[in-house]
Write an enzyme that holds these catalytic residues in place. Sequence first.
Site, mmCIF file in Angstrom:
data_model
loop_
_atom_site.group_PDB
_atom_site.id
_atom_site.type_symbol
_atom_site.label_atom_id
_atom_site.label_comp_id
_atom_site.label_asym_id
_atom_site.label_seq_id
_atom_site.Cartn_x
_atom_site.Cartn_y
_atom_site.Cartn_z
ATOM 1 N N LYS A 166 0.842 -1.216 0.000
ATOM 2 C CA LYS A 166 0.000 0.000 0.000
ATOM 3 C C LYS A 166 0.871 1.259 0.000
ATOM 4 O O LYS A 166 0.673 2.155 -0.817
ATOM 5 C CB LYS A 166 -0.922 0.001 1.227
ATOM 6 C CG LYS A 166 -1.933 -1.122 1.263
ATOM 7 C CD LYS A 166 -2.877 -0.990 2.443
ATOM 8 C CE LYS A 166 -2.168 -1.005 3.787
ATOM 9 N NZ LYS A 166 -1.456 -2.266 4.055
ATOM 10 N N GLU A 192 1.454 6.834 11.405
ATOM 11 C CA GLU A 192 2.597 6.315 10.649
ATOM 12 C C GLU A 192 3.837 6.188 11.529
ATOM 13 O O GLU A 192 3.961 6.838 12.556
ATOM 14 C CB GLU A 192 2.912 7.246 9.475
ATOM 15 C CG GLU A 192 1.940 7.114 8.325
ATOM 16 C CD GLU A 192 1.957 5.725 7.729
ATOM 17 O OE1 GLU A 192 2.851 5.404 6.960
ATOM 18 O OE2 GLU A 192 1.040 4.947 8.075
ATOM 19 N N ARG A 193 4.765 5.351 11.085
ATOM 20 C CA ARG A 193 6.057 5.242 11.762
ATOM 21 C C ARG A 193 6.891 6.481 11.433
ATOM 22 O O ARG A 193 6.841 6.996 10.321
ATOM 23 C CB ARG A 193 6.811 3.986 11.303
ATOM 24 C CG ARG A 193 6.039 2.703 11.518
ATOM 25 C CD ARG A 193 6.703 1.542 10.790
ATOM 26 N NE ARG A 193 5.920 0.317 10.933
ATOM 27 C CZ ARG A 193 4.926 -0.038 10.143
ATOM 28 N NH1 ARG A 193 4.563 0.778 9.149
ATOM 29 N NH2 ARG A 193 4.278 -1.162 10.324
#
Length: 471
Positions: A166, A192-193
Amino acid sequence: MINVINKIPHSEFPTGTVISVRGSVIDAEFKAGLPPVHHELRTGDAGDIVVEVITQLNDRTIRGIALTSTRGLSRGSIVRNYGRPLRVPVGRQLLGRMFDAFGNTIDRGDPLAATEWRSIHRESPSLVERPTRSDVFLTGIKAIDVLAPLERGGKAGLFGGAGVGKTVLITELIHNVVGEHEGVSLFCGIGERCREAEELYREMKQAGVLDNTVMIFGQMNEPPGARYRVGHAALTMAEYFRDDERQDVLLLVDNIFRFIQAGTEVSGLMGELPSRVGYQPTLASDLAGLEERICTTSSGSITSVQAVYVPADDFTDPSAVHTFAHLSTSIVLSRKRASEGLYPAINPLESGSKMLMPPIVGERHYQLAQDVRRTLAQYEELKDIIAMLGLEELSRDDRRTVNRARRLERFLTQPFFTTGQFTGYTGRLVSLEDALRGCERILDDEFHDTPERALYMIGGADEAVEKEAAS
């Protein structure tokens, strides 16, 4: 802990006191008038703990969710009401910068000059402001443009479990579209990281597209309240460029499931009874409140591409079901295709688009897409027979169908610019005409005797002829 740097002047609104702190949930008492729902409060010794009012418990008490760490907060602390909802900056000064959910710059650049701030809670445009025509938004990715074309001013979802590509597809869209896109691009990272945010910022800077892009992140180490509101903050920034600057905006969201997940956490902290599979009872309205703001108006458009994590690859999960309802294009990524090395791992039979109709894409494109789908569907039905009896037991027509389908599968793979250093393949940007012509030639059996590998990881179909000649 988030460092909230935008300072707010002293307010004349009545102050309150904290009467309980349970994790991120704060109850505060106001004796001289309650702040409305969604209003911003500040507390803590330095006034750096941001609280958003979620509900009013009675005529003197509110319950809010802290969007920053509550470390050091105690009962009796002063709570200041600033008489307005949470706000973020808007304007052309935002281009090329990276922000957090509060509108603070986090790219180590200079602080923003004086700019306008707007509430993150805004109504979606009314139906009379929306045009009725539809245009296709080309991406340069064969499998998407041919089988599931995006709508300009519409919403597209990239559905898939963990590790099927993705984020890679989102970054390739940034590479292909942002450089050609005449408007403004806005990337919103929800949950998110920090590694992904840093890598994306660096890649966009190297590609030379950062100057027309705004990035905003609510990272996964931040409290659920901040992750829950970063999507609304991003939309407020995007709406400025659409409504005030009259530009087309490309909004990339990674990952919309993390927004739903943050809403579930907030709901649990607030003590609401969970709904199906443990999600918040207000899942449908929470998601609709965000998604309905993404649309085209008479002044401009917001085209959105959203990555959607599917828990345990279960497409009946409520988060996936409710997201499907808002999309004009659904691109489903398949773990099986990824395991076969067919990248991008788009499942052509499960992916679909409301744009794939003759009045919009034209009769030729529509018929070709239907023929490609029909051929791949027939091959899928024959796979069991091939596994049990072998290819030789099929009729001549079925063998020709399998021949076409296997070559179509490989032709719909494509080398990406963003993964070239890992795969060794140089990226390709393929025009819609080249993609359609390649499918047409395969369906006409022009490549019947061409080895399958010649059609794997190429751009246009002419490359297969060159590759075969070179070998």
